[in-house]
Design a protein around this motif. Structure first.
Motif, PDB file in Angstrom:
ATOM      1  N   VAL A 407       0.829  -1.201   0.000  1.00 52.33           N
ATOM      2  CA  VAL A 407       0.000   0.000   0.000  1.00 52.33           C
ATOM      3  C   VAL A 407       0.866   1.255   0.000  1.00 52.33           C
ATOM      4  N   THR A 408       1.956   1.248   0.783  1.00 52.51           N
ATOM      5  CA  THR A 408       2.834   2.417   0.839  1.00 52.51           C
ATOM      6  C   THR A 408       3.579   2.640  -0.469  1.00 52.51           C
ATOM      7  N   GLU A 409       3.681   1.610  -1.305  1.00 49.26           N
ATOM      8  CA  GLU A 409       4.377   1.733  -2.586  1.00 49.26           C
ATOM      9  C   GLU A 409       3.450   2.129  -3.733  1.00 49.26           C
ATOM     10  N   GLU A 410       2.134   2.064  -3.528  1.00 50.34           N
ATOM     11  CA  GLU A 410       1.193   2.377  -4.602  1.00 50.34           C
ATOM     12  C   GLU A 410       1.207   3.869  -4.932  1.00 50.34           C
ATOM     13  N   LEU A 411       0.972   4.187  -6.196  1.00 55.63           N
ATOM     14  CA  LEU A 411       0.835   5.572  -6.624  1.00 55.63           C
ATOM     15  C   LEU A 411      -0.471   6.127  -6.061  1.00 55.63           C
ATOM     16  N   GLU A 412      -0.381   7.246  -5.353  1.00 52.73           N
ATOM     17  CA  GLU A 412      -1.556   7.803  -4.684  1.00 52.73           C
ATOM     18  C   GLU A 412      -2.555   8.410  -5.660  1.00 52.73           C
ATOM     19  N   ASP A 413      -2.057   9.051  -6.707  1.00 52.44           N
ATOM     20  CA  ASP A 413      -2.913   9.848  -7.586  1.00 52.44           C
ATOM     21  C   ASP A 413      -3.279   9.134  -8.879  1.00 52.44           C
ATOM     22  N   VAL A 414      -3.135   7.805  -8.922  1.00 48.24           N
ATOM     23  CA  VAL A 414      -3.441   7.039 -10.134  1.00 48.24           C
ATOM     24  C   VAL A 414      -4.539   6.029  -9.813  1.00 48.24           C
ATOM     25  N   LEU A 416      -7.128   2.969 -10.474  1.00 45.55           N
ATOM     26  CA  LEU A 416      -7.255   1.759 -11.288  1.00 45.55           C
ATOM     27  C   LEU A 416      -5.913   1.319 -11.872  1.00 45.55           C
ATOM     28  N   TYR A 417      -5.923   0.205 -12.595  1.00 46.74           N
ATOM     29  CA  TYR A 417      -4.669  -0.378 -13.071  1.00 46.74           C
ATOM     30  C   TYR A 417      -4.924  -1.286 -14.274  1.00 46.74           C
ATOM     31  N   TYR A 418      -3.829  -1.666 -14.937  1.00 48.53           N
ATOM     32  CA  TYR A 418      -3.841  -2.674 -15.998  1.00 48.53           C
ATOM     33  C   TYR A 418      -3.188  -3.945 -15.453  1.00 48.53           C
ATOM     34  N   THR A 419      -3.348  -5.043 -16.170  1.00 50.53           N
ATOM     35  CA  THR A 419      -2.636  -6.274 -15.836  1.00 50.53           C
ATOM     36  C   THR A 419      -1.842  -6.711 -17.062  1.00 50.53           C
ATOM     37  N   VAL A 420      -0.620  -7.176 -16.831  1.00 51.70           N
ATOM     38  CA  VAL A 420       0.276  -7.523 -17.929  1.00 51.70           C
ATOM     39  C   VAL A 420      -0.288  -8.688 -18.739  1.00 51.70           C
ATOM     40  N   ASP A 421      -0.852  -9.678 -18.064  1.00 51.66           N
ATOM     41  CA  ASP A 421      -1.376 -10.835 -18.788  1.00 51.66           C
ATOM     42  C   ASP A 421      -2.560 -10.469 -19.677  1.00 51.66           C
ATOM     43  N   ASN A 422      -3.393  -9.507 -19.252  1.00 53.88           N
ATOM     44  CA  ASN A 422      -4.517  -9.100 -20.079  1.00 53.88           C
ATOM     45  C   ASN A 422      -4.052  -8.315 -21.308  1.00 53.88           C
ATOM     46  N   GLN A 436      10.231  -6.493 -16.767  1.00 52.83           N
ATOM     47  CA  GLN A 436      10.486  -5.953 -18.100  1.00 52.83           C
ATOM     48  C   GLN A 436       9.481  -4.862 -18.454  1.00 52.83           C
ATOM     49  N   PHE A 437       8.204  -5.116 -18.171  1.00 48.40           N
ATOM     50  CA  PHE A 437       7.181  -4.133 -18.518  1.00 48.40           C
ATOM     51  C   PHE A 437       7.313  -2.881 -17.649  1.00 48.40           C
ATOM     52  N   ARG A 438       7.562  -3.064 -16.363  1.00 48.76           N
ATOM     53  CA  ARG A 438       7.761  -1.913 -15.474  1.00 48.76           C
ATOM     54  C   ARG A 438       8.982  -1.107 -15.908  1.00 48.76           C
ATOM     55  N   SER A 439      10.046  -1.806 -16.304  1.00 49.64           N
ATOM     56  CA  SER A 439      11.256  -1.113 -16.751  1.00 49.64           C
ATOM     57  C   SER A 439      10.992  -0.300 -18.008  1.00 49.64           C
ATOM     58  N   ALA A 440      10.203  -0.860 -18.937  1.00 43.37           N
ATOM     59  CA  ALA A 440       9.889  -0.137 -20.169  1.00 43.37           C
ATOM     60  C   ALA A 440       9.141   1.161 -19.865  1.00 43.37           C
ATOM     61  N   HIS A 452      -1.921  -3.709  -4.307  1.00 41.44           N
ATOM     62  CA  HIS A 452      -2.187  -4.793  -3.360  1.00 41.44           C
ATOM     63  C   HIS A 452      -3.420  -5.590  -3.760  1.00 41.44           C
ATOM     64  N   ALA A 453      -4.250  -5.034  -4.677  1.00 39.41           N
ATOM     65  CA  ALA A 453      -5.517  -5.662  -5.021  1.00 39.41           C
ATOM     66  C   ALA A 453      -5.385  -6.749  -6.083  1.00 39.41           C
ATOM     67  N   CYS A 454      -4.253  -6.798  -6.800  1.00 43.35           N
ATOM     68  CA  CYS A 454      -4.096  -7.769  -7.881  1.00 43.35           C
ATOM     69  C   CYS A 454      -2.615  -8.077  -8.058  1.00 43.35           C
ATOM     70  N   LYS A 455      -2.307  -9.340  -8.268  1.00 43.27           N
ATOM     71  CA  LYS A 455      -0.915  -9.785  -8.305  1.00 43.27           C
ATOM     72  C   LYS A 455      -0.151  -9.223  -9.495  1.00 43.27           C
ATOM     73  N   ASN A 456      -0.761  -9.198 -10.692  1.00 50.08           N
ATOM     74  CA  ASN A 456      -0.079  -8.757 -11.903  1.00 50.08           C
ATOM     75  C   ASN A 456      -0.437  -7.325 -12.286  1.00 50.08           C
ATOM     76  N   ALA A 457      -0.874  -6.526 -11.333  1.00 44.15           N
ATOM     77  CA  ALA A 457      -1.353  -5.181 -11.631  1.00 44.15           C
ATOM     78  C   ALA A 457      -0.206  -4.232 -11.958  1.00 44.15           C
ATOM     79  N   ILE A 458      -0.518  -3.286 -12.834  1.00 43.27           N
ATOM     80  CA  ILE A 458       0.401  -2.209 -13.180  1.00 43.27           C
ATOM     81  C   ILE A 458      -0.359  -0.889 -13.035  1.00 43.27           C
ATOM     82  N   LYS A 459      -0.014  -0.111 -12.016  1.00 43.61           N
ATOM     83  CA  LYS A 459      -0.565   1.234 -11.853  1.00 43.61           C
ATOM     84  C   LYS A 459       0.448   2.213 -12.442  1.00 43.61           C
ATOM     85  N   THR A 460       0.009   3.033 -13.355  1.00 42.53           N
ATOM     86  CA  THR A 460       0.932   3.952 -14.011  1.00 42.53           C
ATOM     87  C   THR A 460       0.194   5.202 -14.463  1.00 42.53           C
ATOM     88  N   ASP A 461       0.954   6.314 -14.562  1.00 41.80           N
ATOM     89  CA  ASP A 461       0.392   7.548 -15.093  1.00 41.80           C
ATOM     90  C   ASP A 461       0.555   7.639 -16.597  1.00 41.80           C
TER      91      ASP A 461
END
Length: 602
Positions: A407-414, A416-422, A436-440, A452-461
């Motif tokens: 939770v402390t690592e999540e982006l506060e102002d973003v 919802l999220y995407y998932t890499v597998d989807n 790899q995807f986070r690095s890109a 924290h809500a999903c294992k493969n989640a990607i929160k990004t601006d």
């Protein structure tokens, strides 16, 4: 007196001294359930609801209320003390309070000596706590035994058998001086306590299903700056299975999407904010978690007409593409700050066209949802520090550490999220690793975090266009067979456009968050079979020996699972009945021509 069972239970607990209470023995069919510092008498018959899976929920609640009490009672000149944590509290207060708060503490200290509050002891200046749907009373007993700085705990349940069990459990655990049993409708009890002098500092609602019918009473009967602890176990409704039902309960339309678990959190926060706004009150989320089959939110409620005006700009509609899963948020209102006054106006939009610009598919409209931050990171950090300072305090300390660290690592102002597998499934290509995807994304100059809500989640601006550009670059490295793609598929449309930049998939050091590096227990495996919400308590009691058989019956589609494809010949072919099966005799299902002819004749 007949018809006054509530008074009887209260009198049973509140009269007499704790040491003079007679010992409480086990009745026939009762067992003792131990959790935390509490030992609960529990009937083997399914008369009173109890769910052992919610231990994490109860542990987290005790931790949150403790830090809330520490923060609130410091303003009243009361110092909260926990075993083996006294020194840590002194350091924490000196480091984390700002100058104004420090002056307030000095003023309180100069006027009168600080009072110490310990767990299990009654504090005259302490918190008044209500558990509206207490069932066996386990949660309330744990509050009384483990949370310091309490003035009283009211454990209420509409069931007379549950209220009687709460009274016996209070005696059994020796907390009669703190815990009072009540047998009333939870909403009516809270409505009766709406006067400012009667309001509760903490209200905990953990119903079997939806809390919607109790929210209005809760926001009215919680004190100024008080804490609401709400659990929702109707995740199917809030995750998009019944959008119209979700709207009738929470005033928001849920949609099926990969981010449905975070959207469920934002739906309940939206509902709370809307109900609070009716009474010129507003909410301030402290912590919102989505775990397993339920969600849990902790919010503070304040009064302020000027701040309530910000409510519209805190809510947003969600445009979700049914093809590629790209989403856009549309704020319900807009506020602009002039040098002297805040100006409120209608929002402009929509943010999307009739069709998705990436895949050409249509959009779904969901919401409104809460679009602001769902956590107070400073408060979460205090709870996390307290748990780390005394890990033996809770049975689920490792999981609390893992979830709160994420939770402390999540982006506060973003939101919802995407998932890499989807994303990879949409493109019909191999899935890049999470790093790899986070690095890109980081190489492209965007912020990114997990959820924290999903294992493969990607929160990004990053906007959806940048995300699909990265996936196009990944497809060039891992090409798909484009000749097999349908011209109307989202993948065909997305791959028809060249990426606007060259993505770099070289793994960066900062792409791996600390919670992942430390291998914290973030997503716990199911500890036992048929893990999840248990059966609802029966109004008339009764032994529930057949519950396990019912679970097996409803969890398996067929009692005898088919392992050999030749066994499918025993099942009729649905397409053959409709006249659309093209496999003929090679079809793995059974073709009954006589039955089909009879249907056509009819």
């Amino acid at each position: 007196r007949k018809g006054s069972g509530m008074w009887l239970f209260s009198a049973t607990i509140s009269t007499g001294d704790q040491e003079k209470m007679p010992s409480v023995g086990l009745l026939p069919g009762e067992t003792v359930v131990k959790e935390g510092k509490a030992a609960i008498l529990f009937p083997s018959a399914n008369e009173v609801f109890y769910n052992p899976v919610q231990e994490f929920n109860r542990d987290l609640t005790c931790a949150v209320i403790t830090e809330f009490a520490r923060e609130l009672l410091a303003q009243r000149g009361v110092k909260v003390v926990l075993p083996s944590e006294q020194e840590r509290v002194v350091v924490s207060l000196s480091e984390e309070t700002n100058e104004a708060e420090a002056q307030t503490e000095e003023k309180n200290g100069s006027e009168e000596p600080a009072v110490t509050a310990a767990a299990g002891e009654r504090c005259e200046r302490g918190l008044r706590v209500l558990e509206g749907l207490a069932a066996s009373g386990l949660r309330s007993v744990r509050f009384a035994l483990e949370v310091p700085g309490l003035q009283s705990v009211t454990a209420n349940d509409f069931s007379a058998k549950a209220a009687a069990l709460i009274a016996r459990n209070a005696q059994y655990n020796g907390v009669s001086h703190l815990l009072h049993a009540s047998c009333r409708d939870a909403s009516m009890l809270m409505y009766d306590m709406r006067a400012k002098k009667d309001r509760y500092d903490v209200i905990d609602l953990d119903p079997y299903g939806s809390p919607a019918s109790f929210l209005d009473a809760a926001v009215q009967s919680v004190s100024e700056g008080g804490l609401l602890c709400i659990t929702c176990t109707d995740m199917a409704v809030m995750a998009g299975n019944s959008g119209e039902t979700c709207y009738s309960k929470y005033g928001s339309v849920s949609i099926k999407a990969k981010y449905c678990h975070e959207m469920a959190l934002r739906i309940i926060l939206h509902s709370l904010d809307q109900r609070a706004g009716v009474y010129q009150r507003y909410i301030q989320p402290l912590l919102s978690v989505s775990v397993d089959f339920y969600i849990r939110v902790f919010v503070r409620v304040f009064t302020g007409q000027a701040t309530v005006k910000n409510s519209a700009s805190k809510q947003a509609l969600v445009y979700n593409c049914v093809g590629c899963g790209a989403f856009h948020l549309q704020r319900m209102g807009r506020r602009t700050k002039n040098p002297s006054v805040m100006k409120y106006s209608a929002a402009t939009g929509p943010p999307v066209g009739p069709e998705c610009e990436h895949c050409g598919q249509r959009h779904q409209l969901g919401g409104p949802i809460w679009a602001e931050s769902i956590h107070d990171l400073e408060f979460v950090q205090k709870v996390l520090s307290a748990v780390l300072g005394n890990p033996c305090r809770f049975g689920t300390s490792k999981r609390i550490e893992g979830v709160l660290s994420m939770v402390t690592e999540e982006l506060e102002d973003v939101p919802l999220y995407y998932t890499v597998d989807n994303l990879s499934s949409t493109m019909h290509c191999n899935t890049p690793s999470l790093l790899q995807f986070r690095s890109a994304l980081l190489h492209a100059g965007h912020r990114v975090s997990l959820s924290h809500a999903c294992k493969n989640a990607i929160k990004t601006d990053a906007p959806p266009a940048a995300i699909w550009d990265i996936m196009r670059c990944w497809e060039k490295i891992n090409p798909v067979k484009r000749e097999k793609l349908s011209p109307t598929s989202p993948a065909f449309k997305i791959l028809s456009t060249e990426p606007s930049f060259e993505a770099c998939f070289t793994v960066r050091e900062d792409a791996n968050p600390q919670s992942r590096k430390r291998h914290l227990t973030r997503f716990q495996e199911n500890p036992q079979a048929f893990w999840g919400p248990k059966a609802r308590a029966k109004a008339g009691g009764g032994i529930s020996a057949d519950l396990q058989d019912k679970r097996k019956k409803f969890q398996n589609k067929r009692k005898n699972q088919i392992t050999d494809s030749s066994q499918l010949k025993t099942f009729p072919c649905k397409k053959f009945k409709q006249g659309t099966c093209t496999h003929g005799d090679e079809c793995c299902y059974f073709h009954d021509s006589e039955q089909t002819n009879e249907q056509k004749t009819e």
